[in-house]
Design a protein around this motif. Structure first.
Motif, short mmCIF file in Angstrom:
data_model
loop_
_atom_site.label_atom_id
_atom_site.label_comp_id
_atom_site.label_asym_id
_atom_site.label_seq_id
_atom_site.Cartn_x
_atom_site.Cartn_y
_atom_site.Cartn_z
N TRP A 407 17.77 -2.02 -1.00
CA TRP A 407 16.52 -1.85 -0.27
C TRP A 407 16.73 -0.87 0.87
O TRP A 407 17.80 -0.84 1.50
CB TRP A 407 16.06 -3.19 0.31
CG TRP A 407 15.88 -4.26 -0.72
CD1 TRP A 407 16.82 -5.16 -1.16
CD2 TRP A 407 14.68 -4.56 -1.43
NE1 TRP A 407 16.27 -5.99 -2.10
CE2 TRP A 407 14.97 -5.65 -2.30
CE3 TRP A 407 13.40 -4.01 -1.44
CZ2 TRP A 407 14.02 -6.20 -3.15
CZ3 TRP A 407 12.45 -4.56 -2.29
CH2 TRP A 407 12.75 -5.64 -3.12
N GLY A 414 7.12 3.03 4.04
CA GLY A 414 7.25 1.67 3.56
C GLY A 414 8.68 1.31 3.20
O GLY A 414 9.64 1.75 3.84
N GLN A 417 12.72 0.25 -3.07
CA GLN A 417 13.55 -0.66 -3.85
C GLN A 417 14.22 0.11 -4.98
O GLN A 417 13.57 0.79 -5.76
CB GLN A 417 12.71 -1.80 -4.45
CG GLN A 417 13.50 -2.75 -5.34
CD GLN A 417 12.61 -3.62 -6.22
OE1 GLN A 417 11.64 -3.12 -6.80
NE2 GLN A 417 12.91 -4.90 -6.29
N THR A 425 11.15 1.93 -6.77
CA THR A 425 9.78 1.51 -6.46
C THR A 425 9.56 1.62 -4.96
O THR A 425 10.41 1.21 -4.17
CB THR A 425 9.52 0.06 -6.89
OG1 THR A 425 9.82 -0.07 -8.29
CG2 THR A 425 8.08 -0.34 -6.64
N TYR A 427 7.23 0.38 -1.89
CA TYR A 427 6.24 -0.62 -1.49
C TYR A 427 5.55 -0.16 -0.21
O TYR A 427 6.20 0.13 0.81
CB TYR A 427 6.91 -1.98 -1.26
CG TYR A 427 7.38 -2.62 -2.55
CD1 TYR A 427 6.50 -3.26 -3.42
CD2 TYR A 427 8.73 -2.59 -2.90
CE1 TYR A 427 6.93 -3.84 -4.60
CE2 TYR A 427 9.17 -3.17 -4.09
CZ TYR A 427 8.27 -3.79 -4.92
OH TYR A 427 8.70 -4.36 -6.10
N ASP A 428 4.21 -0.07 -0.28
CA ASP A 428 3.41 0.29 0.87
C ASP A 428 2.19 -0.61 0.90
O ASP A 428 2.17 -1.67 0.27
CB ASP A 428 3.05 1.78 0.83
CG ASP A 428 2.36 2.18 -0.47
OD1 ASP A 428 1.79 1.30 -1.16
OD2 ASP A 428 2.39 3.38 -0.80
N ASN A 431 0.65 -1.81 -2.71
CA ASN A 431 1.23 -2.78 -3.63
C ASN A 431 2.04 -3.88 -2.93
O ASN A 431 2.87 -4.54 -3.55
CB ASN A 431 2.11 -2.07 -4.66
CG ASN A 431 3.25 -1.28 -4.01
OD1 ASN A 431 3.32 -1.17 -2.79
ND2 ASN A 431 4.13 -0.73 -4.84
N SER A 432 1.82 -4.03 -1.63
CA SER A 432 2.48 -5.10 -0.87
C SER A 432 1.58 -5.46 0.31
O SER A 432 0.49 -4.90 0.48
CB SER A 432 3.85 -4.65 -0.38
OG SER A 432 3.72 -3.71 0.68
N ARG A 471 9.00 -11.18 0.81
CA ARG A 471 8.81 -10.98 -0.63
C ARG A 471 9.69 -11.99 -1.35
O ARG A 471 10.91 -11.95 -1.27
CB ARG A 471 9.19 -9.56 -1.05
CG ARG A 471 9.01 -9.28 -2.54
CD ARG A 471 9.52 -7.88 -2.89
NE ARG A 471 9.30 -7.54 -4.29
CZ ARG A 471 10.17 -7.81 -5.28
NH1 ARG A 471 11.31 -8.44 -5.00
NH2 ARG A 471 9.90 -7.46 -6.53
N GLY A 475 8.36 -11.76 -6.75
CA GLY A 475 7.66 -10.52 -6.43
C GLY A 475 6.43 -10.70 -5.58
O GLY A 475 5.76 -9.71 -5.26
N TRP A 477 4.29 -11.09 -2.27
CA TRP A 477 4.39 -10.71 -0.86
C TRP A 477 3.48 -11.59 -0.01
O TRP A 477 2.38 -11.95 -0.43
CB TRP A 477 3.99 -9.25 -0.66
CG TRP A 477 4.99 -8.24 -1.13
CD1 TRP A 477 5.16 -7.78 -2.39
CD2 TRP A 477 5.95 -7.55 -0.32
NE1 TRP A 477 6.17 -6.86 -2.45
CE2 TRP A 477 6.67 -6.68 -1.19
CE3 TRP A 477 6.27 -7.57 1.03
CZ2 TRP A 477 7.69 -5.85 -0.73
CZ3 TRP A 477 7.29 -6.73 1.49
CH2 TRP A 477 7.97 -5.89 0.63
#
Length: 781
Positions: A407, A414, A417, A425, A427-428, A431-432, A471, A475, A477
């Protein structure tokens, strides 16, 4: 003529020649991990091209594609090189540095000799070496205060008063060529123009021996100088100029930006600015030879007519011999030794498989994160190689969890991963639950990342309405409000987070007006349901203590846990330690204390007053501290004692500013991130065996040369062991204690005498009831 002249002159520098004692620094235990792709200077020998870079020097042999690399761990003075020259008469490479030091590398033997003559001169504020040129058996050194001449192993002269130019003028380049009256001479490119003098002059220290010329109406700085087709060309910030017979200069060529370097060929003059390579012809015409670069620094032509250019992004690039008006072909591009894409790192982590993960410092444009895996080398995760990172912010923190996932915090973008299968991936807010900072629509400011033992991820989201996010392993959040702690005004200014062995979260609290300054630390117990803040408990520590109790400073720099379960806090005024437990968030008696030196130590409290940049625990119970005054290893023995202190002066550590430290418990290697780059040291502390097993002793057999002390390693130990060295007849030779999975025997008995040839049994007795393990080693004298 030059040799006679120089021997008859008076030297203005104290001649001091110093050799680096590589053996005393145990160079074989050190490894440099630097980026050598920023090539700043180049020169050629008959069979190789030599490149000076900000990560050391290297030689490239085009015939077989072999690269020979040299850094501090090979005996060089520094890694940030500035000038290089091949000396054909001696078969050596000269290297110059910003502080005036000169290295001389013997290519055949690999030995380096270091000269501190210029470095030790106290007359001038800047001693940087800008350019090195060889002339017969003489080395011409262009410096920030004038021209220095080396011959053999000593300074023969220096010229710091050049005509009517300002005394101690910076010389950017030097050329040996005939002067206008036809006599052999020296030409200097300086910060105020061009100067030349005859080598027949009675005394080049006399300012009147030099003729000075202003190049144009704009700034006087001249950065490069070359002779082509009998005419003198100079490179300035505003382009290329040619000297007329009357001493005036006229602008020529296609570029209007700085000409950084030039290389004359039989039919053309090669010229580089920042982005392009051009050719100038005797007729005055010019053509473009190569383009597409971001920071060209150097150009040279090889014996076969091929063209070599040094670039700040792509290292060395080789072009075919130019013919007519055709562009030469790129024969080999992006030549540089294996290494990370950038050198300085702001954060380090080692995963369970022994791979090192590193994040570039905030200031690096296009910086990302990087993996180093021993013989597999480096893998770069930057915008250049990873599409998912294009247009994203720099990486500040890196974390490797127990499940093989990595991570990273992307400032402004963001959380990144990298799954074990290589999938990246981001995450912003799409999608989180991560949110933009207050007053921003998209700018996400992650403060820190850490995982619990089961892989649950915790993220601080600085300045967001809800600054804490979790998280879960499925998966999902969840966003959480700011922790509620007694004595802490609710704040969203949360920074780095550390999860201890009890899954408690230690979170650095930041100042509301300056997120780069901390204001104490809190410990948070998120209860049985991490998504429900109602069952949370929290304690805040935000007061400076005294006399060994409390925090030495509220400016928190790092948090870690040692192998005994103690929580170590680094501050700007020394370290502190908490005796942590599962009830730390509710224990009103919990307080930090300042570790103390053992009796006879340098003071009362360990490293008091030093800024602690990072702390890492090794498997033997030792603690590594990265400070602005080097790296320290301490261990508790009736109080803490210093086991090692590494500084740039005494070891191959690049710099005393050690910003990050990581320990690989599988190999014993310790990584030091400095402001100049990454270097590692092969230590002895490795993870202990989980249970008794046969010992691995190496090298085996071991050859003892004369009175030299050998290093005999014993692997496969449990956490605490008594080791006994015994002859095959049962005679006890030596007894000593070890912590961690590896110990080292020096081949000596209890009287410190080297043992004679023979076979020796190694008996390891676990001190916690693990039993006895055995090994064997043959010694040959």
């Amino acid at each position: 003529m030059l040799s006679v002249l120089l021997r008859g002159s008076c030297c203005t520098l104290v001649v001091v020649v110093t050799c680096v004692d590589a053996g005393a620094m145990q160079l074989d235990r050190w490894t440099a991990h630097t980026s050598a792709r920023n090539v700043v200077a180049v020169d050629v020998s008959d069979d190789a091209v030599w490149a000076a870079s900000t990560g050391g020097i290297f030689g490239y042999y085009a015939a077989d594609g072999m690269i020979e690399r040299y850094t501090v761990t090979d005996g060089l003075h520094d890694i940030d090189t500035r000038a290089i020259a091949w000396d054909a008469r001696q078969g050596v490479v000269w290297v110059g540095y910003v502080d005036g030091v000169l290295d001389r590398l013997d290519v055949e033997t690999g030995q380096v000799r270091t000269f501190y003559d210029i470095y030790r001169n106290m007359r001038f504020p800047s001693l940087q070496i800008h350019r090195l040129r060889t002339l017969g058996d003489t080395l011409l050194v262009a410096t920030s205060f004038g021209l220095v001449v080396f011959e053999g192993d000593e300074v023969r002269d220096s010229y710091s008063t050049i005509g009517s130019f300002t005394p101690s003028i910076a010389v950017r380049d030097v050329m040996a060529a005939t002067i206008p009256d036809g006599r052999p001479g020296l030409w200097l490119a300086t910060d105020e123009g061009v100067a030349f003098a005859s080598l027949d002059a009675a005394n080049l220290k006399d300012p009147h021996a030099w003729t000075v010329e202003r190049v144009s109406f704009d700034s006087g700085e001249v950065f490069s100088i070359a002779r082509f087709n009998g005419e003198t060309y100079v490179g300035k910030d505003t382009g290329l100029f040619r000297r007329n017979a009357d001493g005036t200069y006229v602008r020529v060529g296609p570029t209007t930006i700085r000409v950084r370097d030039m290389a004359p060929m039989e039919d053309r003059l090669l010229v580089i600015d920042r982005f392009k390579l051009y050719a100038m012809f005797a007729s005055g015409g010019s053509i473009l030879q190569a383009e597409g670069y971001l920071g060209l620094n150097a150009v040279v032509s090889g014996p076969d007519g091929s063209v070599w250019i040094g670039d700040s992004e792509s290292g060395l690039n080789r072009y075919s011999r130019p013919i007519g008006n055709d562009r030469p072909d790129l024969l080999t591009g992006e030549i540089y030794p294996s290494g990370p894409f950038h050198s300085p790192f702001g954060d380090l982590a080692v995963d369970s498989e022994g791979a090192l993960w590193a994040a570039a410092v905030d200031q690096v444009i296009g910086g990302g994160f990087y993996r180093y895996r021993g013989e597999d080398g480096w893998t770069n995760y930057t915008a250049r190689f990873t599409p998912e990172l294009v247009g994203k912010g720099s990486i500040r923190a890196i974390h490797a969890d127990a499940e093989g996932t990595v991570w990273a915090t992307s400032i402004g973008s963001g959380i990144v991963q990298l799954a074990a299968d290589g999938v990246v991936t981001l995450y912003d807010q799409g999608n989180s639950t991560l949110l933009p900072a207050a007053g921003e629509s998209e700018y996400i400011l992650p403060g820190g990342i850490a995982t619990e033992k089961d892989g649950t991820l915790w993220v601080t989201n600085t300045s967001a309405v809800k600054p804490l996010h979790v998280r879960q392993t499925d998966g999902t959040w969840t966003s959480l409000p700011a922790p509620s702690c007694q004595g802490l005004i609710p704040t969203t200014a949360l920074g780095p987070v550390f999860v201890d062995s009890f899954d408690l979260k230690w979170i650095t609290v930041l100042e509301r007006g300056n997120f780069r300054i901390s204001d104490g630390i809190l410990v948070l117990d998120t209860g049985s349901d991490p998504t429900d803040p109602s069952d949370d408990d929290c304690r805040y520590f935000g007061v400076v203590g005294t006399g060994g109790r409390g925090l030495p400073s509220t400016r928190i720099t790092t948090v870690t846990e040692d192998h005994s379960g103690r929580i170590w806090i680094g501050t700007e005024d020394g370290p502190a330690v908490f005796l942590a437990s599962s009830i730390a968030a509710t224990d009103n008696s919990l307080a930090a204390s300042w570790p103390q030196w053992a009796p006879g130590g340098p003071s009362t409290f360990v490293l008091q007053g030093l800024t602690i940049n990072d702390i890492a625990a090794d498997p033997s119970g030792g603690l590594w501290f990265g400070t602005d005054e080097g790296a320290y290893l301490i261990r508790y023995e009736s109080g803490y004692r210093t086991v090692h202190r590494f500084t740039a002066e005494e070891t191959p550590l690049f710099s005393d500013i050690v910003s990050a430290i990581a320990v690989d418990g599988l190999s014993g290697r310790v990584y030091f991130g400095t402001d100049k780059g990454l270097v590692s040291w092969r230590g002895d502390a490795i993870n202990p065996a989980e249970a008794k097993r046969d010992l691995f002793v190496y090298p085996n057999p071991v050859q003892i040369e004369g009175t030299a002390t050998p290093d005999i390693y014993i692997d496969g130990l449990v956490s605490e062991t008594e080791i006994r060295i015994v002859t095959v007849h049962g005679e006890l030779v030596k007894t000593f204690s070890a912590r961690g999975g590896r110990a080292r025997w020096d081949g000596r008995d209890d009287r410190q005498q080297l043992v004679p040839s023979g076979v020796y049994l190694v008996v390891a007795v676990g001190q916690r009831g693990e039993g006895v393990a055995f090994g064997k080693v043959a010694v040959i004298q």
